[in-house]
Design a protein around this motif. Sequence first.
Motif, mmCIF file in Angstrom:
data_model
loop_
_atom_site.group_PDB
_atom_site.id
_atom_site.type_symbol
_atom_site.label_atom_id
_atom_site.label_comp_id
_atom_site.label_asym_id
_atom_site.label_seq_id
_atom_site.Cartn_x
_atom_site.Cartn_y
_atom_site.Cartn_z
ATOM 1 N N ILE A 55 0.853 -1.206 0.000
ATOM 2 C CA ILE A 55 0.000 0.000 0.000
ATOM 3 C C ILE A 55 0.883 1.248 0.000
ATOM 4 O O ILE A 55 0.637 2.208 -0.731
ATOM 5 C CB ILE A 55 -0.960 -0.008 1.214
ATOM 6 C CG1 ILE A 55 -1.957 -1.163 1.082
ATOM 7 C CG2 ILE A 55 -1.693 1.325 1.343
ATOM 8 C CD1 ILE A 55 -2.844 -1.403 2.301
ATOM 9 N N GLN A 58 2.421 1.814 -3.438
ATOM 10 C CA GLN A 58 1.487 2.354 -4.433
ATOM 11 C C GLN A 58 1.501 3.884 -4.421
ATOM 12 O O GLN A 58 1.197 4.515 -5.435
ATOM 13 C CB GLN A 58 0.052 1.869 -4.145
ATOM 14 C CG GLN A 58 -0.203 0.423 -4.495
ATOM 15 C CD GLN A 58 -1.654 0.044 -4.199
ATOM 16 O OE1 GLN A 58 -2.187 0.345 -3.132
ATOM 17 N NE2 GLN A 58 -2.297 -0.608 -5.151
ATOM 18 N N ILE A 258 -5.587 -2.651 -1.848
ATOM 19 C CA ILE A 258 -4.567 -2.623 -2.914
ATOM 20 C C ILE A 258 -5.228 -2.779 -4.283
ATOM 21 O O ILE A 258 -4.960 -2.008 -5.210
ATOM 22 C CB ILE A 258 -3.523 -3.746 -2.666
ATOM 23 C CG1 ILE A 258 -2.710 -3.444 -1.404
ATOM 24 C CG2 ILE A 258 -2.605 -3.915 -3.878
ATOM 25 C CD1 ILE A 258 -1.923 -4.620 -0.862
#
Length: 265
Positions: A55, A58, A258
């Motif tokens: 996460i 990202q 995600i």
Amino acid sequence: MTVAATEKIRTFFDGFGGKVTPFLLLDYDGTLAPFRVDRFQARPWAGVRELLTRIQQQGRTRMAIISGRPAHEIGPLLGIDPPLEVWGLHGAERLFPDGRSELQPEPEAAREKLKMLRALLKCDSFGGLFEDKANAAVMHWRGASVCMARHIEKRTRAMFEPLAGTGGLELLEFEAGVELRIGRDKGGAVEAILGEADADAPVAYLGDDCTDEAAFRAVNQVGGQSLSVLVRNQWHDTAAGLWLRPPVELRGFFEDWIRTLERCR
Ligand SMILES: [Mg+2]
């Protein structure tokens, strides 16, 4: 998981998209990591560190840990590099990922009372584990027998309760312990973080204990998509809107997070 719970999660993730930055706010002990009597052994559930790292990589989510611990204890246990922002001492302390930290100032009268308690409890902690925090005196009885726990709690309450509600000191109960403290609670920390957010940012807060209830209530008041999540194996009465059992459902929630962000790239 019930159909209603699945639907709540789906509705929450439907709020992701566009340029909006979702907020993922997380308690540590009992939520990301199972309890240990020695709290320095409390490592995350299998797979959680990796999911949170994904996460983070990202780069789309604002993440923060909000814990009752002193903030510096979290990074080495969580093991995420670069470290996450941590609000420690239930929100009275903020540790930024670059190492800067802020501690709420304490009123002088409260500081003096805490100083006196520390001196007494360092001499005699009634068989419990005394923890000396920058803004609080804390007594733990995790791991003690039922009889011993009752004794420690009774002696501690007799000492703490007359001081609660005076000079900014408040009593905070948690599972297997109690603390007398000054400063922001977890609800205050959530409000401070969300003060830096866009009004339509989706917000999730995950916690397991009674100290997380103030944070659940703060998240429930958010205007946009919000999700307050109780993470524990046994249900208890809560303001949280969703119940997840760790570690399987917790991991599933992070996997959904995600996937949702991958889809709305
Ligand atoms: Mg907890």
